[in-house]
Write a protein that holds these residues in place. Structure first.
Motif, short mmCIF file in Angstrom:
data_model
loop_
_atom_site.label_atom_id
_atom_site.label_comp_id
_atom_site.label_asym_id
_atom_site.label_seq_id
_atom_site.Cartn_x
_atom_site.Cartn_y
_atom_site.Cartn_z
N PHE A 1 -2.94 1.01 2.74
CA PHE A 1 -3.04 1.94 1.62
C PHE A 1 -3.08 1.27 0.25
O PHE A 1 -3.37 1.92 -0.76
CB PHE A 1 -1.93 2.99 1.68
CG PHE A 1 -2.16 4.01 2.75
CD1 PHE A 1 -3.13 4.98 2.61
CD2 PHE A 1 -1.41 3.99 3.91
CE1 PHE A 1 -3.36 5.93 3.60
CE2 PHE A 1 -1.62 4.93 4.91
CZ PHE A 1 -2.61 5.89 4.76
N LYS A 2 -2.81 -0.02 0.19
CA LYS A 2 -2.88 -0.75 -1.08
C LYS A 2 -4.14 -1.60 -1.18
O LYS A 2 -4.42 -2.17 -2.22
CB LYS A 2 -1.66 -1.65 -1.23
CG LYS A 2 -0.38 -0.89 -1.45
CD LYS A 2 0.78 -1.84 -1.65
CE LYS A 2 2.04 -1.06 -1.99
NZ LYS A 2 3.12 -1.92 -2.43
N ASP A 3 -4.90 -1.71 -0.10
CA ASP A 3 -6.05 -2.60 -0.06
C ASP A 3 -7.18 -2.10 -0.98
O ASP A 3 -7.51 -0.92 -0.97
CB ASP A 3 -6.57 -2.70 1.38
CG ASP A 3 -7.58 -3.81 1.53
OD1 ASP A 3 -8.78 -3.56 1.24
OD2 ASP A 3 -7.18 -4.93 1.93
N PRO A 4 -7.80 -3.00 -1.76
CA PRO A 4 -8.86 -2.60 -2.67
C PRO A 4 -10.14 -2.11 -1.97
O PRO A 4 -10.98 -1.48 -2.60
CB PRO A 4 -9.14 -3.86 -3.50
CG PRO A 4 -8.57 -4.99 -2.71
CD PRO A 4 -7.46 -4.42 -1.89
N ILE B 1 -8.83 1.89 -0.93
CA ILE B 1 -8.58 2.86 -2.01
C ILE B 1 -9.83 3.64 -2.42
O ILE B 1 -9.78 4.87 -2.50
CB ILE B 1 -7.91 2.16 -3.21
CG1 ILE B 1 -6.50 1.72 -2.82
CG2 ILE B 1 -7.87 3.07 -4.43
CD1 ILE B 1 -5.84 0.79 -3.82
N PRO B 2 -10.99 3.01 -2.65
CA PRO B 2 -12.15 3.80 -3.08
C PRO B 2 -12.93 4.45 -1.93
O PRO B 2 -13.85 5.22 -2.18
CB PRO B 2 -13.02 2.77 -3.80
CG PRO B 2 -12.71 1.48 -3.13
CD PRO B 2 -11.25 1.57 -2.75
N THR C 1 -11.54 10.93 -2.39
CA THR C 1 -11.15 9.58 -2.02
C THR C 1 -9.72 9.34 -2.47
O THR C 1 -9.22 10.00 -3.38
CB THR C 1 -12.06 8.50 -2.66
OG1 THR C 1 -12.04 8.66 -4.07
CG2 THR C 1 -13.49 8.61 -2.13
N LEU C 2 -9.06 8.41 -1.79
CA LEU C 2 -7.67 8.11 -2.10
C LEU C 2 -7.51 7.82 -3.58
O LEU C 2 -6.65 8.38 -4.24
CB LEU C 2 -7.21 6.92 -1.24
CG LEU C 2 -5.76 6.49 -1.36
CD1 LEU C 2 -4.82 7.62 -0.99
CD2 LEU C 2 -5.51 5.27 -0.48
N THR D 1 -6.17 5.74 -5.57
CA THR D 1 -5.07 5.03 -6.18
C THR D 1 -4.22 4.37 -5.10
O THR D 1 -4.23 4.81 -3.94
CB THR D 1 -4.20 5.96 -7.05
OG1 THR D 1 -3.24 5.18 -7.75
CG2 THR D 1 -3.50 7.01 -6.23
N GLU D 2 -3.50 3.37 -5.49
CA GLU D 2 -2.62 2.67 -4.55
C GLU D 2 -1.45 3.56 -4.17
O GLU D 2 -0.87 4.22 -5.01
CB GLU D 2 -2.12 1.39 -5.24
CG GLU D 2 -1.28 0.51 -4.39
CD GLU D 2 -0.87 -0.74 -5.13
OE1 GLU D 2 0.36 -0.91 -5.34
OE2 GLU D 2 -1.74 -1.53 -5.51
N VAL D 3 -1.11 3.57 -2.90
CA VAL D 3 0.01 4.37 -2.42
C VAL D 3 1.28 3.55 -2.56
O VAL D 3 1.33 2.39 -2.18
CB VAL D 3 -0.22 4.78 -0.94
CG1 VAL D 3 1.00 5.45 -0.36
CG2 VAL D 3 -1.43 5.68 -0.84
#
Length: 135
Positions: free
Chosen positions: A67-70, A73-74, A88-89, A91-93
């Motif tokens: 959930f933090k991977d660049p 996220i998009p 789309t997500l 933002t970083e979780v």
């Protein structure tokens, strides 16, 4: 090996696989059942690859890294409960609620219908999705 490089035990890296298809979701039998469960148009399957062997004892690290991977996220689509649209997500979780490690599909159905549908159709669709995931 420098931190963050593939194979580093501290960091997982993910890549979006937009070309991966889940054929089982578009069969006439599956779409009919999804319509019965009020899920047609409300379910989407996406695939992401990762660079390390999954280790069950590192599952929490794996989920947080995802959930933090660049690349996630998009690209990760989520269905908005309020608008019913895919977003789309974006933002970083920061925090993740613990959930059981189960694949689950379903929707709104009357209790009597749910009993008939789950015994055969639900299990068949689950098996088809698992086959798609392995390919």
């Amino acid at each position: 090996m420098a931190a963050g490089e593939p194979g580093d035990l501290g960091v997982y890296s993910f890549r979006f696989l937009p070309q991966k298809t889940f054929q089982s979701l578009s069969t006439p039998q599956t779409t009919s059942r999804l319509r019965q469960w009020s899920m047609l148009g409300r379910i989407e399957a996406q695939a992401f690859g990762f660079d390390q062997t999954f280790q069950a004892y590192r599952k929490d690290d794996f989920v947080m890294a995802f959930f933090k991977d660049p690349n996630v996220i998009p690209n990760l689509k989520l269905l908005s409960e309020s608008s019913g649209e895919w977003l789309t997500l974006g933002t970083e979780v920061k925090k993740i609620k613990k959930k059981k490690n189960n694949q689950c599909i379903g929707g709104i159905a009357k209790l009597s219908q749910q009993w008939k549908l789950t015994s055969n159709g639900y299990v068949k669709i689950q098996r088809l999705l698992l086959k798609d995931k392995r390919c």
